[in-house]
Motif scaffolding. Structure first.
Motif, PDB file in Angstrom:
ATOM      1  N   PRO A 480       0.218   0.279  -6.346  1.00  0.00           N
ATOM      2  CA  PRO A 480      -1.133   0.652  -5.935  1.00  0.00           C
ATOM      3  C   PRO A 480      -1.317   2.170  -5.878  1.00  0.00           C
ATOM      4  CG  PRO A 480      -0.159  -0.922  -4.414  1.00  0.00           C
ATOM      5  CD  PRO A 480       0.934  -0.481  -5.317  1.00  0.00           C
ATOM      6  N   THR A 481      -2.447   2.625  -6.359  1.00  0.00           N
ATOM      7  CA  THR A 481      -2.758   4.052  -6.354  1.00  0.00           C
ATOM      8  C   THR A 481      -4.171   4.225  -5.818  1.00  0.00           C
ATOM      9  OG1 THR A 481      -1.418   4.303  -8.334  1.00  0.00           O
ATOM     10  CG2 THR A 481      -2.917   6.091  -7.832  1.00  0.00           C
ATOM     11  N   PHE A 482      -4.330   4.932  -4.727  1.00  0.00           N
ATOM     12  CA  PHE A 482      -5.651   5.152  -4.129  1.00  0.00           C
ATOM     13  C   PHE A 482      -6.430   3.839  -4.029  1.00  0.00           C
ATOM     14  CE2 PHE A 482      -4.630   9.297  -6.097  1.00  0.00           C
ATOM     15  CZ  PHE A 482      -4.625  10.061  -4.950  1.00  0.00           C
ATOM     16  N   GLN A 483      -5.751   2.791  -3.604  1.00  0.00           N
ATOM     17  CA  GLN A 483      -6.391   1.470  -3.621  1.00  0.00           C
ATOM     18  C   GLN A 483      -7.487   1.318  -2.580  1.00  0.00           C
ATOM     19  OE1 GLN A 483      -3.305   2.119  -2.755  1.00  0.00           O
ATOM     20  NE2 GLN A 483      -2.563   0.885  -1.066  1.00  0.00           N
ATOM     21  N   THR A 484      -7.503   2.231  -1.603  1.00  0.00           N
ATOM     22  CA  THR A 484      -8.582   2.143  -0.609  1.00  0.00           C
ATOM     23  C   THR A 484      -9.936   2.395  -1.279  1.00  0.00           C
ATOM     24  OG1 THR A 484      -8.146   4.449  -0.064  1.00  0.00           O
ATOM     25  CG2 THR A 484      -7.164   2.814   1.370  1.00  0.00           C
ATOM     26  N   GLY A 490      -4.776   0.379   2.705  1.00  0.00           N
ATOM     27  CA  GLY A 490      -3.879   1.462   2.301  1.00  0.00           C
ATOM     28  C   GLY A 490      -2.419   1.084   2.430  1.00  0.00           C
ATOM     29  N   ARG A 491      -2.138   0.159   3.319  1.00  0.00           N
ATOM     30  CA  ARG A 491      -0.754  -0.277   3.493  1.00  0.00           C
ATOM     31  C   ARG A 491      -0.733  -1.737   3.907  1.00  0.00           C
ATOM     32  NH1 ARG A 491       2.293   2.932   6.178  1.00  0.00           N
ATOM     33  NH2 ARG A 491       0.958   4.695   5.721  1.00  0.00           N
ATOM     34  N   ASN A 493       2.249  -5.127   4.954  1.00  0.00           N
ATOM     35  CA  ASN A 493       3.638  -5.495   5.211  1.00  0.00           C
ATOM     36  C   ASN A 493       4.224  -5.951   3.870  1.00  0.00           C
ATOM     37  OD1 ASN A 493       6.028  -6.822   5.728  1.00  0.00           O
ATOM     38  ND2 ASN A 493       5.244  -7.987   7.479  1.00  0.00           N
ATOM     39  N   PRO A 494       5.179  -5.194   3.328  1.00  0.00           N
ATOM     40  CA  PRO A 494       5.663  -5.500   1.975  1.00  0.00           C
ATOM     41  C   PRO A 494       6.428  -6.813   1.878  1.00  0.00           C
ATOM     42  CG  PRO A 494       7.011  -3.795   2.974  1.00  0.00           C
ATOM     43  CD  PRO A 494       5.880  -4.051   3.919  1.00  0.00           C
TER      44      PRO A 494
ATOM     45  N   GLY B 101      -2.926   6.468   7.267  1.00  0.00           N
ATOM     46  CA  GLY B 101      -3.434   6.650   5.908  1.00  0.00           C
ATOM     47  C   GLY B 101      -2.543   5.909   4.922  1.00  0.00           C
ATOM     48  N   ALA B 102      -2.792   6.131   3.633  1.00  0.00           N
ATOM     49  CA  ALA B 102      -2.109   5.306   2.629  1.00  0.00           C
ATOM     50  C   ALA B 102      -0.807   5.903   2.109  1.00  0.00           C
ATOM     51  CB  ALA B 102      -3.054   5.059   1.456  1.00  0.00           C
ATOM     52  N   HIS B 103      -0.553   7.166   2.356  1.00  0.00           N
ATOM     53  CA  HIS B 103       0.477   7.824   1.552  1.00  0.00           C
ATOM     54  C   HIS B 103       1.808   8.104   2.235  1.00  0.00           C
ATOM     55  CE1 HIS B 103      -2.439   7.904  -1.503  1.00  0.00           C
ATOM     56  NE2 HIS B 103      -3.168   8.863  -0.998  1.00  0.00           N
ATOM     57  N   VAL B 112      10.146  -1.147   7.363  1.00  0.00           N
ATOM     58  CA  VAL B 112       8.776  -0.649   7.296  1.00  0.00           C
ATOM     59  C   VAL B 112       7.935  -1.316   8.379  1.00  0.00           C
ATOM     60  CG1 VAL B 112       8.796  -0.076   4.843  1.00  0.00           C
ATOM     61  CG2 VAL B 112       8.165  -2.369   5.553  1.00  0.00           C
ATOM     62  N   LEU B 113       6.887  -0.632   8.772  1.00  0.00           N
ATOM     63  CA  LEU B 113       5.991  -1.202   9.785  1.00  0.00           C
ATOM     64  C   LEU B 113       5.435  -2.525   9.297  1.00  0.00           C
ATOM     65  CD1 LEU B 113       3.683   1.511  11.376  1.00  0.00           C
ATOM     66  CD2 LEU B 113       5.704   0.401  12.329  1.00  0.00           C
ATOM     67  N   GLY B 114       5.294  -3.449  10.205  1.00  0.00           N
ATOM     68  CA  GLY B 114       4.787  -4.767   9.827  1.00  0.00           C
ATOM     69  C   GLY B 114       5.895  -5.800   9.816  1.00  0.00           C
ATOM     70  N   VAL B 115       7.131  -5.349   9.800  1.00  0.00           N
ATOM     71  CA  VAL B 115       8.261  -6.286   9.762  1.00  0.00           C
ATOM     72  C   VAL B 115       8.724  -6.580  11.190  1.00  0.00           C
ATOM     73  CG1 VAL B 115      10.599  -6.667   8.923  1.00  0.00           C
ATOM     74  CG2 VAL B 115       8.917  -5.561   7.453  1.00  0.00           C
ATOM     75  N   MET B 136       5.284   7.988  -6.051  1.00  0.00           N
ATOM     76  CA  MET B 136       4.411   7.557  -7.142  1.00  0.00           C
ATOM     77  C   MET B 136       5.143   7.778  -8.447  1.00  0.00           C
ATOM     78  SD  MET B 136       0.536   8.594  -6.588  1.00  0.00           S
ATOM     79  CE  MET B 136      -0.472   7.775  -5.377  1.00  0.00           C
TER      80      MET B 136
END
Lengths: 637, 138
Positions: A480-484, A490-491, A493-494, B101-103, B112-115, B136
């Protein structure tokens, strides 16, 4: 048209003589290697607006002209080398080349991108793309110098690696540097290694799905193009330059892309290690005793004498040429490995000596072998030998983890299909299936036959899902790139399959749009809104973010339809046993992707609007995409 | 041992002072909750390009210690820490400051957060919070 081609859609009126269109050369160069015929095909503004270029154009030609019986090695397969509307214009990284074909690993659609100068030179020569069909009787190369287009004898280039080929053609034509761009195959392509790549301009590689084997089957050693002299103009030059400036500004200053601007993909080694996504020794571990502080991007670059090696109109500090500083190959000029080079020629095969990795990486490029598939193949052989699943007698020598000379010996065997190398040249999926037994359980691949990229996707589920469901022989959506910008989080839980699938499905189309423009996927890691602005200024047509996503999703649907017609459907959308295994250590060790796989795929299908059972884009999805003609093809009774 | 820094972190002590950390400074609520609050601490590990915000060159790792009061969450600790470093604050949080934010990836004890943790998980002391710049590229 060949009787094996698809003919239903060719009833459309041929394009009228090209009306001058801003940003486009206005014609395609057609080459039939079987007959020696070369001709120009004008294409009209309607097609340009609909396909843009690159993968968009290539997907359309592939769907229209390559029927289900035209396998990757059939003379009627098309090898499409396409640029896009931004190629050759003053936007960073716009020398891009997208190769589209039916590839050798999956025997399905392929789209793979490389950079350098080829795309810009092609546009300056008056062509938006080259479409190659047929098969030459003897090894040949294609020479393009504006309106002079010739199929020439390449007997003197036989067996040369890609750098030697470029050097020979440079010398033959008295041109060097950026005055002539050469994309060629090395011995692996000539010998139809299923994961052969097409390499050009010293270090740029269209590497996926065996496009180099397609070129080898056509007996086409190289395409060399003299930098053309034809004019190319933008509709709104000032607007284009403003958009280009903003893209460059974003690349330089945005916290995430500024490392790409400064260091290319080098930071990937330490970053991905932290996430458990650096593949080490063929997925057998995710931890190392090596001091990772020595593998930061600054140290990777500083360890070599290096010079910038920028592509057309690029201001990034990404590509570099470097000199091996010590060891048996001291003084050799090599291309600075991308992250995937450090991974596929290094960590995946247990090789952590930087000079050796860098040297081997360039040797792979020169042989025209995809570094990712190489990593999975060589790593698999090393693991199997360690465990006794492949014997020294079988291979012909002992190959241990991290043995660079042994790896190079293996590369020679594979590239020339010598001995056991003939089995390995089929790629790790087919080779492991042939060897069978416990060895088969150790191989990393997708059931479609495509190579995963050089990551440990057990720590990056989005990329594994993308790799397995994609229709282009590699990841089609990438990360994902600038998906917002398109309303996605933006994030996530992977390791939450549902979130992963919604994100991966949600970004479908962005990458297809990028790859239709004729630029580099690194310099185009910008907001889509900016790319659409640059495209609008270049062409004079008005594109917004929604148009961009729609165009991209349209191309994704066409490629999927092509693959379904080739017999590649949802039944093949899962990873091999090792690829989908649970890591034994490292940050992702608690997580097993297969526990959520089915649900994840279900959600992905729901998100992209495709039918889970048949794999087809649903009629409503196709209608929304303006692909009624495709709906008729796919859903007719 | 909880809260104990690794030897390399101890060497980074001058940076910790540069970061403006004020051990013992507690939120008013925390004071009310516990008149003699126990001082806990988390390690904040800044790595990759994020180190540029704390005096690094965009590579390697910088380590800081951030004290907190019982009951404070990942969000509380990170908010307080980044408020002292405006550029990092802008890079880590969404423009309205309510979400990340996203980055920049946030990991707690390598996950990672969420786990195992999210932003509103209470910290126990001794956790390692890592700020990892998004990667990236291929």
């Amino acid at each position: 048209m060949s009787p094996t081609s698809t003919i239903e859609r060719s009833k459309k009126k041929p394009a009228e003589a090209a009306v001058t269109s801003f940003a486009y050369a206005g014609k395609l160069l057609r080459v039939n290697l079987s007959t020696g015929k070369i001709w120009n095909q004008p294409w009209g503004q309607d097609e340009m607006r609909e396909c843009l270029g690159g993968i968009g154009l290539g997907a359309r030609i592939l769907y229209d002209e390559v029927g289900p019986k035209v396998h990757w090695d059939h003379p009627d397969n098309r090898l499409i080398l396409a640029t896009g509307p931004l190629a050759g214009l003053p936007v960073w990284g716009t020398g891009g080349l997208t190769v589209v074909t039916r590839g050798a690993l999956t025997n399905g659609a392929t789209s793979t991108q490389a950079n350098g100068f080829f795309g810009a030179s092609l546009k300056y020569s008056g062509y938006d793309a080259i479409v190659i069909q047929g098969q030459a009787k003897k090894l040949s190369y294609l020479y393009i110098n504006d309106d002079v287009v010739e199929i020439r004898d390449a007997a003197h280039l036989a067996g040369k690696d890609t750098w030697e080929t470029q050097q020979a053609l440079d010398a033959e034509h008295g041109l060097s540097g950026h005055r002539m761009s050469v994309y060629s195959i090395g011995p692996a392509g000539e010998n139809l290694v299923r994961f052969a790549a097409i390499e050009g301009d010293y270090g740029h590689v269209a590497s996926k799905n065996g496009c180099g084997a397609v070129m080898g089957k056509k007996k086409l050693k190289a395409v060399c193009i003299v930098r053309g002299t034809k004019a190319l103009s933008a509709h709104d030059t000032r607007g284009l330059i403003q958009a280009a400036d903003e893209i460059a500004h974003d690349l330089k200053t945005d916290p995430s892309t500024s490392t790409l601007y400064n260091w290319g993909t080098l930071p990937g080694v330490t970053n991905l290690y932290k996430l458990g996504a650096l593949p080490i020794k063929n997925y057998t571990t995710n931890v190392t005793a090596v001091n990772m502080d020595d593998w930061t991007h600054t140290k990777l670059r500083a360890g070599f004498d290096h010079r910038g090696h920028q592509c057309n109109a690029c201001g990034m500090h990404h590509c570099h040429i470097q000199v091996i500083p010590s060891g048996p190959h001291q003084g050799e000029l090599v291309d600075e490995p991308e992250y995937e080079g450090w991974s596929g020629a290094g960590w995946t095969i247990g090789l952590t000596e930087k000079e050796a990795v860098s040297w081997l990486n360039t040797r792979l490029d020169r042989a025209c072998v995809d570094v990712n598939e190489w990593g999975w193949l060589c790593g698999w052989v090393m693991e199997c030998m360690e465990k006794g699943y492949i014997t020294e007698k079988q291979l012909g020598f002992r190959l241990n983890w991290g043995d660079v000379e042994g790896a190079y010996r293996l590369l020679q065997m594979v590239s020339h299909r010598e001995g056991f190398g003939d089995v390995l040249a089929e790629g790790v999926k087919r080779a492991s299936e042939k060897v069978g037994g416990e060895a088969a359980k150790c191989a990393v691949y997708t059931m479609k036959g495509a190579s995963p990229r050089g990551h440990d996707h057990r720590g990056r589920w989005d990329e594994m899902l993308d790799t397995c469901t994609s229709s282009n022989g590699t990841m089609e959506s990438a990360n994902p790139t600038f998906q917002t910008e398109i309303g996605l989080p933006g994030r996530i839980n992977p390791f939450d399959g549902e979130q992963v699938a919604k994100l991966t499905g949600g970004i479908l189309g962005r990458r297809h749009f990028e790859d239709s423009l004729g630029g580099c996927s690194f310099t185009f890691r910008a907001r889509i809104e900016l790319l659409a602005r640059a495209l609008s200024a270049a062409t004079g047509w008005n594109y917004k973010l929604d148009d961009a996503m729609l165009l991209g999703r349209r191309t994704a649907a066409i490629l999927r339809a092509f693959n379904l017609r080739c017999g590649i459907g949802p039944e093949l959308e899962f990873p091999s046993a090792r690829y989908g295994s649970q890591p034994v250590d490292g940050p992702a060790k608690e997580h097993h992707v297969m526990k959520q796989w089915e649900h994840m795929v279900d959600v992905w299908y729901e998100t992209v609007g495709y039918d889970r059972k048949t794999g087809k884009p649903k009629p409503a999805t196709l209608k929304k995409l303006g692909l009624d003609w495709l709906a008729k093809d796919l859903w007719r009774k | 041992m909880k809260g104990e820094l690794k030897p390399e972190a101890r060497r980074a002590d001058p940076e910790m002072r540069l970061s403006g950390a004020k051990p013992g400074e507690l939120k008013p609520e925390a004071r009310r909750a516990d008149p003699e609050p126990q001082t806990l601490a988390a390690t904040i590990e800044i790595t990759t390009w994020v180190t540029k915000y704390v005096g690094g060159d965009g590579s390697g790792t910088r380590i800081f210690e951030e004290p907190f009061a019982p009951g404070e969450t990942v969000r509380d600790v990170l908010r307080r820490y980044t408020r002292r470093i405006p550029d990092l604050d802008a890079a880590l949080w969404s423009p309205d400051g309510t979400d990340l934010g996203a980055h920049i990836e946030v990991l707690v004890n390598d996950a990672v957060l969420g786990v195992a943790h999210d932003l509103d998980t209470e910290l126990q002391g001794g956790e390692r919070i890592t700020l990892l710049g998004q990667f990236m590229g291929g």
